[in-house]
Motif scaffolding. Structure first.
Motif, PDB file in Angstrom:
ATOM      1  N   TRP A  40      43.136 106.495  -0.501  1.00 40.00           N
ATOM      2  CA  TRP A  40      42.280 107.554  -1.028  1.00 40.00           C
ATOM      3  C   TRP A  40      42.837 108.940  -0.758  1.00 40.00           C
ATOM      4  N   VAL A  41      43.883 109.064   0.052  1.00 38.29           N
ATOM      5  CA  VAL A  41      44.513 110.361   0.284  1.00 38.29           C
ATOM      6  C   VAL A  41      45.188 110.860  -0.999  1.00 38.29           C
ATOM      7  N   LEU A  42      45.472 109.946  -1.900  1.00 34.00           N
ATOM      8  CA  LEU A  42      46.078 110.331  -3.177  1.00 34.00           C
ATOM      9  C   LEU A  42      45.125 111.162  -4.034  1.00 34.00           C
ATOM     10  N   LEU A  43      43.826 110.961  -3.884  1.00 32.49           N
ATOM     11  CA  LEU A  43      42.851 111.702  -4.681  1.00 32.49           C
ATOM     12  C   LEU A  43      42.910 113.213  -4.406  1.00 32.49           C
ATOM     13  N   LEU A  49      44.958 118.600  -5.870  1.00 37.17           N
ATOM     14  CA  LEU A  49      45.722 119.791  -5.498  1.00 37.17           C
ATOM     15  C   LEU A  49      46.887 120.017  -6.456  1.00 37.17           C
ATOM     16  N   LEU A  50      47.560 118.940  -6.842  1.00 37.11           N
ATOM     17  CA  LEU A  50      48.687 119.034  -7.775  1.00 37.11           C
ATOM     18  C   LEU A  50      48.222 119.520  -9.150  1.00 37.11           C
ATOM     19  N   VAL A  51      47.135 118.958  -9.661  1.00 38.82           N
ATOM     20  CA  VAL A  51      46.605 119.376 -10.962  1.00 38.82           C
ATOM     21  C   VAL A  51      46.198 120.846 -10.914  1.00 38.82           C
ATOM     22  N   ASN A  52      45.549 121.250  -9.833  1.00 36.76           N
ATOM     23  CA  ASN A  52      45.142 122.658  -9.702  1.00 36.76           C
ATOM     24  C   ASN A  52      46.363 123.572  -9.605  1.00 36.76           C
ATOM     25  N   ILE A  94      49.328 123.025 -10.944  1.00 32.48           N
ATOM     26  CA  ILE A  94      49.923 123.090 -12.284  1.00 32.48           C
ATOM     27  C   ILE A  94      49.111 124.018 -13.185  1.00 32.48           C
ATOM     28  N   LEU A  95      47.794 123.884 -13.126  1.00 31.78           N
ATOM     29  CA  LEU A  95      46.936 124.754 -13.934  1.00 31.78           C
ATOM     30  C   LEU A  95      47.055 126.213 -13.504  1.00 31.78           C
ATOM     31  N   GLY A  96      47.234 126.469 -12.222  1.00 33.71           N
ATOM     32  CA  GLY A  96      47.384 127.838 -11.731  1.00 33.71           C
ATOM     33  C   GLY A  96      48.724 128.431 -12.094  1.00 33.71           C
ATOM     34  N   ILE A  97      49.796 127.640 -11.996  1.00 31.25           N
ATOM     35  CA  ILE A  97      51.144 128.133 -12.311  1.00 31.25           C
ATOM     36  C   ILE A  97      51.273 128.436 -13.804  1.00 31.25           C
ATOM     37  N   THR A  98      50.714 127.575 -14.638  1.00 31.61           N
ATOM     38  CA  THR A  98      50.810 127.786 -16.088  1.00 31.61           C
ATOM     39  C   THR A  98      49.863 128.872 -16.584  1.00 31.61           C
ATOM     40  N   GLY A  99      48.936 129.285 -15.738  1.00 35.48           N
ATOM     41  CA  GLY A  99      48.010 130.339 -16.124  1.00 35.48           C
ATOM     42  C   GLY A  99      46.818 129.855 -16.921  1.00 35.48           C
ATOM     43  N   VAL A 100      46.676 128.558 -17.125  1.00 28.41           N
ATOM     44  CA  VAL A 100      45.558 128.012 -17.879  1.00 28.41           C
ATOM     45  C   VAL A 100      44.242 128.248 -17.132  1.00 28.41           C
ATOM     46  N   TYR A 101      44.243 128.005 -15.832  1.00 27.61           N
ATOM     47  CA  TYR A 101      43.023 128.147 -15.038  1.00 27.61           C
ATOM     48  C   TYR A 101      43.403 128.494 -13.607  1.00 27.61           C
ATOM     49  N   PRO A 102      43.763 129.757 -13.349  1.00 24.98           N
ATOM     50  CA  PRO A 102      44.106 130.150 -11.979  1.00 24.98           C
ATOM     51  C   PRO A 102      42.838 130.265 -11.127  1.00 24.98           C
ATOM     52  N   ASN A 103      42.764 129.454 -10.072  1.00 25.94           N
ATOM     53  CA  ASN A 103      41.570 129.438  -9.238  1.00 25.94           C
ATOM     54  C   ASN A 103      41.944 129.025  -7.820  1.00 25.94           C
ATOM     55  N   ILE A 104      41.680 129.885  -6.864  1.00 32.53           N
ATOM     56  CA  ILE A 104      41.970 129.574  -5.468  1.00 32.53           C
ATOM     57  C   ILE A 104      40.854 128.751  -4.830  1.00 32.53           C
ATOM     58  N   TRP A 105      39.649 128.813  -5.395  1.00 36.73           N
ATOM     59  CA  TRP A 105      38.522 128.099  -4.816  1.00 36.73           C
ATOM     60  C   TRP A 105      38.702 126.585  -4.880  1.00 36.73           C
ATOM     61  N   TYR A 117      41.380 124.924  -4.312  1.00 40.66           N
ATOM     62  CA  TYR A 117      42.144 124.531  -3.123  1.00 40.66           C
ATOM     63  C   TYR A 117      41.230 124.432  -1.900  1.00 40.66           C
ATOM     64  N   ILE A 118      40.387 125.424  -1.747  1.00 40.00           N
ATOM     65  CA  ILE A 118      39.490 125.458  -0.592  1.00 40.00           C
ATOM     66  C   ILE A 118      38.516 124.285  -0.631  1.00 40.00           C
ATOM     67  N   VAL A 119      37.931 124.038  -1.794  1.00 38.28           N
ATOM     68  CA  VAL A 119      36.957 122.950  -1.932  1.00 38.28           C
ATOM     69  C   VAL A 119      37.611 121.593  -1.678  1.00 38.28           C
ATOM     70  N   ILE A 120      38.807 121.376  -2.191  1.00 39.00           N
ATOM     71  CA  ILE A 120      39.495 120.090  -2.019  1.00 39.00           C
ATOM     72  C   ILE A 120      39.832 119.862  -0.544  1.00 39.00           C
ATOM     73  N   VAL A 121      40.407 120.855   0.110  1.00 29.36           N
ATOM     74  CA  VAL A 121      40.764 120.728   1.527  1.00 29.36           C
ATOM     75  C   VAL A 121      39.509 120.571   2.385  1.00 29.36           C
ATOM     76  N   LEU A 122      38.484 121.355   2.089  1.00 26.13           N
ATOM     77  CA  LEU A 122      37.237 121.265   2.837  1.00 26.13           C
ATOM     78  C   LEU A 122      36.579 119.900   2.642  1.00 26.13           C
ATOM     79  N   GLY A 123      36.592 119.381   1.416  1.00 28.92           N
ATOM     80  CA  GLY A 123      36.026 118.058   1.146  1.00 28.92           C
ATOM     81  C   GLY A 123      36.750 116.961   1.914  1.00 28.92           C
ATOM     82  N   ALA A 124      38.078 117.025   1.947  1.00 30.93           N
ATOM     83  CA  ALA A 124      38.852 116.024   2.692  1.00 30.93           C
ATOM     84  C   ALA A 124      38.561 116.133   4.186  1.00 30.93           C
ATOM     85  N   ALA A 125      38.469 117.355   4.699  1.00 33.41           N
ATOM     86  CA  ALA A 125      38.163 117.550   6.126  1.00 33.41           C
ATOM     87  C   ALA A 125      36.759 117.043   6.458  1.00 33.41           C
ATOM     88  N   LEU A 126      35.807 117.291   5.571  1.00 29.42           N
ATOM     89  CA  LEU A 126      34.445 116.807   5.801  1.00 29.42           C
ATOM     90  C   LEU A 126      34.376 115.281   5.788  1.00 29.42           C
TER      91      LEU A 126
END
Length: 185
Positions: free
Chosen positions: A49-52, A57-60, A62-73, A75-84
């Motif tokens: 399940w660590v792959l999820l 993170l990888l999809v976000n 790619i979306l941030g680098i291409t400029g389609v959907y730049p969003n820092i939140w 990253y925070i939500v994904i890391v926070l969810g895994a930590a929780l």
């Protein structure tokens, strides 16, 4: 069969001990050791399940680098969810060490182990019987043997609990005969 009461309200039956049984010293499982082993077992069962979060993170990224959907939140939500999620399991296993109903997991017992059963003894007259079919798997840790019954339930036999090298080898042979012992972790 000899009658060995666990307490005065619940009789427990056991088979007579075998001369080829392994007898351990009286020992108890440390609460911190319990949490460490239980978390490691959960990790081994759920590490796929660590792959999820990594994929998200990888999809976000790619979306941030291409400029389609730049969003820092994201990253925070994904890391926070895994930590929780990890914190949830840590709280579960730490809670077990604090509850009165699980107190017997951390009391001192000695064991008599043979190919028929595992006798868990409080003293020479009181104890219980555990059958081998309750054990799902076993593995050898750096300084212990761990017999897994289910998530968070296991028997921990430190090598220092055995009376001799012969008992240690006999115990390992019994585990191999029961096809329980897997590779060292």
């Amino acid at each position: 069969m000899a009658k060995v009461p666990v307490n005065k309200h619940q009789p427990m039956y056991q088979m007579p001990t075998s001369p080829l049984s392994v007898k351990t010293k009286k020992f108890a499982l440390d609460k911190k050791e319990y949490v460490r082993i239980a978390l490691r077992q959960t990790w081994e069962q759920q590490k796929m399940w660590v792959l999820l979060p990594l994929g998200l993170l990888l999809v976000n990224a790619i979306l941030g680098i291409t400029g389609v959907y730049p969003n820092i939140w994201a990253y925070i939500v994904i890391v926070l969810g895994a930590a929780l999620y990890v914190g949830f399991w840590w709280v579960q296993f730490t809670g077990v060490t604090q509850l009165e109903q699980y107190k017997q997991l951390f009391e001192k017992y000695f064991y008599e182990i043979d190919s028929r059963q595992i006798l868990v003894k409080i003293n020479t007259k009181e104890g219980g019987v555990m059958q081998w079919d309750q054990i799902q798997s076993a593995y050898k840790d750096k300084e212990a043997y761990i017999l897994v019954m289910s998530r968070g339930q296991f028997l921990h036999f430190p090598t220092s609990a055995f009376n001799s090298e012969h008992d240690l080898k006999l115990f390992e042979r019994i585990l191999k005969q029961k096809n329980l012992l897997t590779d060292t972790k």
